[in-house]
Motif scaffolding. Structure first.
Motif, PDB file in Angstrom:
ATOM      1  N   ARG A   2     -35.770   8.486  23.995  1.00  0.00           N
ATOM      2  CA  ARG A   2     -35.068   7.234  23.693  1.00  0.00           C
ATOM      3  C   ARG A   2     -36.042   6.086  23.529  1.00  0.00           C
ATOM      4  N   VAL A  43     -29.367   2.603  17.039  1.00  0.00           N
ATOM      5  CA  VAL A  43     -28.232   3.489  17.341  1.00  0.00           C
ATOM      6  C   VAL A  43     -27.486   3.970  16.096  1.00  0.00           C
ATOM      7  N   TRP A  48     -31.512   8.561  16.229  1.00  0.00           N
ATOM      8  CA  TRP A  48     -30.560   8.453  17.329  1.00  0.00           C
ATOM      9  C   TRP A  48     -29.567   9.611  17.296  1.00  0.00           C
ATOM     10  N   TYR A  51     -31.159  12.491  18.969  1.00  0.00           N
ATOM     11  CA  TYR A  51     -31.134  12.320  20.426  1.00  0.00           C
ATOM     12  C   TYR A  51     -29.731  12.576  20.948  1.00  0.00           C
ATOM     13  N   ARG A  52     -28.782  12.133  20.193  1.00  0.00           N
ATOM     14  CA  ARG A  52     -27.385  12.245  20.597  1.00  0.00           C
ATOM     15  C   ARG A  52     -27.006  13.687  20.882  1.00  0.00           C
ATOM     16  N   ALA A  59     -25.414   8.928  24.921  1.00  0.00           N
ATOM     17  CA  ALA A  59     -25.724   8.337  23.616  1.00  0.00           C
ATOM     18  C   ALA A  59     -24.528   7.578  23.062  1.00  0.00           C
TER      19      ALA A  59
END
Length: 160
Positions: A2, A43, A48, A51-52, A59
């Motif tokens: 992150r 985001v 992102w 990562y989510r 997230a």
């Protein structure tokens, strides 16, 4: 991961709350507000989304807050009404002789805090505000605890 994603979107770093400095939460909120657009860009990015997949719940919660205008309005409001308090603390946190200014600053702090709270609540000066009453009582209690006859003397000897 992150942090690496955030660093690729923002030249400013996020600040952690440090117990050793005054108003560290306010400082952290100021920085968060400064990087608001960078956070929004982050985001909605492809990085992102990758990562989510790692932790969907966290997230999504972060994304919901960062994209929520009402949440940012609350952050801005907190910064506006705590601004006078923070500025007074910054002025007082010095090695320069400012004891004579402290007495006068307290009055202006209370008035400026009231102005921001009443503006936010859409109230006139003569109306009651339960939130302002709580904040004012905290400020008065703090001033009463810290005010000494020396503050009064320094203020009365100030040629201004």
């Amino acid at each position: 991961m992150r942090l690496a994603i955030f660093n690729s979107y923002s030249p400013l770093k996020l600040l952690a709350v440090a117990e050793t400095r005054f108003a560290s939460t306010i400082i952290m909120l100021k920085r968060l507000f400064q990087v608001k657009q960078n956070l929004r860009n982050m985001v909605i990015s492809e990085e992102w989304m990758s990562y989510r997949e790692d932790d969907v719940g966290k997230a999504q919660t972060v994304r919901d807050f960062v994209l929520n205008d009402l949440w940012w309005d609350k952050v801005a409001y907190i910064l506006r009404f705590t601004g006078p308090i923070y500025e007074m603390l910054r002025v007082a946190d010095t090695d320069a002789p400012i004891l004579h200014k402290v007495y006068e600053m307290w009055d202006s702090i209370i008035e400026n805090v009231k102005k921001e709270i009443y503006r936010h609540e859409g109230k006139e000066d003569y109306e009651e505000s339960p939130f302002y009453d709580v904040v004012r009582n905290i400020l008065i209690e703090r001033w009463t605890k810290n005010c000494t006859p020396l503050h009064c003397l320094a203020h009365s000897l100030n040629p201004k």
